[in-house]
Design an enzyme around this catalytic site. Structure first.
Site, PDB file in Angstrom:
ATOM      1  N   HIS A   1     -12.465   5.772  -9.494  1.00 33.30           N
ATOM      2  CA  HIS A   1     -12.502   5.311  -8.106  1.00 33.30           C
ATOM      3  C   HIS A   1     -11.197   5.663  -7.419  1.00 33.30           C
ATOM      4  CE1 HIS A   1     -10.613   2.041 -10.344  1.00 33.30           C
ATOM      5  NE2 HIS A   1     -10.039   1.650  -9.208  1.00 33.30           N
TER       6      HIS A   1
ATOM      7  N   ARG B   1      -3.800   7.026 -16.675  1.00 29.89           N
ATOM      8  CA  ARG B   1      -3.493   7.576 -15.354  1.00 29.89           C
ATOM      9  C   ARG B   1      -3.551   9.099 -15.353  1.00 29.89           C
ATOM     10  NH1 ARG B   1      -0.240   3.631 -16.919  1.00 29.89           N
ATOM     11  NH2 ARG B   1      -0.210   1.727 -15.703  1.00 29.89           N
TER      12      ARG B   1
END
Length: 156
Positions: A9, A28
């Site tokens: 997202h 990440r």
């Protein structure tokens, strides 16, 4: 909106209040000074498409509090309460819950007091207040403007 684990997202526009379950596996891909692991992220993500309407869920309005709506996702880990208090009200009581919670001030200026606090706590836009389990909070508006507050909690 509710996104289960491993669903990618991003925020494209506007404001968002995000609440996540406790996790020690944040991976990440960039835009951070923290550890980046693109191959692991690409491997673990879910690539199953679905219509956005399947991820949206409407809030449930409280029967006891006309200013409160509850966003309860289909997991027991957390819920988010939204409180929209008109500036014409001079005081608002945040009810006690069986679990600890976090209050986030998005709009408005108040002073918060609790039975256990030694002094009033000033809160304004961006302010955060930890609320202990079984503790209520009294908010006094210091400026006559509407309040927008979110509360992250676990409904036991």
């Amino acid at each position: 909106m509710f996104l289960e684990a491993n669903v990618p997202h991003a925020y494209l526009k506007g404001d968002c209040v995000e609440c996540m379950a406790c996790s020690d596996n944040t991976v990440r891909a960039g835009l951070t000074s923290k550890f980046i692991d693109v191959p692991t992220l690409c491997e673990m993500l879910s690539y199953t498409p679905s219509p956005s309407k399947d991820r949206l869920f409407p809030p449930k309005w409280s029967q006891e509090d006309p200013y409160l709506s509850l966003y309860a996702p289909p997991v027991p880990d957390f819920a988010v309460m939204k409180m929209e208090v008109p500036g014409s009200d001079t005081e608002y009581k945040v009810s006690a819950l069986d679990s600890a919670s976090i209050l986030l001030m998005v709009q408005g200026t108040v002073t918060a007091s609790t039975p256990t606090a030694q002094a009033e706590i000033p809160l304004k836009r961006g302010g955060v207040l930890f609320i202990g389990a079984n503790e209520s909070v009294s908010l006094k508006l210091t400026v006559p403007e509407d309040l927008l507050i979110f509360r992250a909690c676990c409904l036991l």
